[in-house]
Scaffold this motif. Sequence first.
Motif, PDB file in Angstrom:
ATOM      1  N   VAL A 115       0.624  -1.401  -0.082  1.00 27.43           N
ATOM      2  CA  VAL A 115       0.150   0.143  -0.057  1.00 27.43           C
ATOM      3  C   VAL A 115       1.039   1.187   0.114  1.00 27.43           C
ATOM      4  O   VAL A 115       1.912   1.628   0.909  1.00 27.43           O
ATOM      5  CB  VAL A 115      -1.112   0.321   1.273  1.00 27.43           C
ATOM      6  N   THR A 116       0.306   2.137  -0.789  1.00 26.03           N
ATOM      7  CA  THR A 116       1.285   2.940  -1.101  1.00 26.03           C
ATOM      8  C   THR A 116       0.553   4.311  -1.032  1.00 26.03           C
ATOM      9  O   THR A 116       0.147   4.694  -2.192  1.00 26.03           O
ATOM     10  CB  THR A 116       2.582   3.681  -2.214  1.00 26.03           C
ATOM     11  N   VAL A 117       0.593   5.517  -0.294  1.00 23.10           N
ATOM     12  CA  VAL A 117      -0.209   6.881   0.013  1.00 23.10           C
ATOM     13  C   VAL A 117       0.741   7.656  -0.721  1.00 23.10           C
ATOM     14  O   VAL A 117       1.888   7.714   0.267  1.00 23.10           O
ATOM     15  CB  VAL A 117      -0.509   6.774   1.141  1.00 23.10           C
ATOM     16  N   SER A 118       0.377   8.333  -1.398  1.00 25.23           N
ATOM     17  CA  SER A 118       1.308   9.553  -1.813  1.00 25.23           C
ATOM     18  C   SER A 118       0.407  10.619  -1.499  1.00 25.23           C
ATOM     19  O   SER A 118      -0.059  11.241  -1.186  1.00 25.23           O
ATOM     20  CB  SER A 118       1.241   9.711  -3.238  1.00 25.23           C
ATOM     21  N   SER A 119       1.797  11.771  -0.418  1.00 26.21           N
ATOM     22  CA  SER A 119       1.490  13.159   0.402  1.00 26.21           C
ATOM     23  C   SER A 119       0.861  14.121  -1.408  1.00 26.21           C
ATOM     24  O   SER A 119       0.638  14.130  -2.827  1.00 26.21           O
ATOM     25  CB  SER A 119       1.888  14.160   0.828  1.00 26.21           C
TER      26      SER A 119
END
Length: 119
Positions: A115-119
């Motif tokens: 899971v990758t959450v970008s800002s």
Amino acid sequence: VQLQASGGGLVQAGDSLGLSCAASGRTFRTMGWFRQAPGKEREFVAAIIWSGGNTYYSDSVKGRFTISRDVAKNTVYLQMNSLRPEDTAVYYCAAQRYYYSDYRRYDYWGQGTLVTVSS
């Protein structure tokens, strides 16, 4: 015995994402989710007791993540809302007879989903 996790991906901060983990071979009394960010130790996220549905959450995800299960499908889910960049990690499902928040007490593990959450 096999735990098959799925549902990871790349999202933006504030988005939602759902994970699922299907267990085959047996039914477990407790199933949970853990995560491991690069360079960090694996940490507890949430767990659910199969009979009765009692749930447990880490303080960092409480109020944003929801763990649930489908008894008929022998599947556990993790609904993640209001995702933050610090939620970025490989998420693992795990199963054990009793509830523990310590990952070292779990004997059965899925393969992990990123899971990758970008800002």
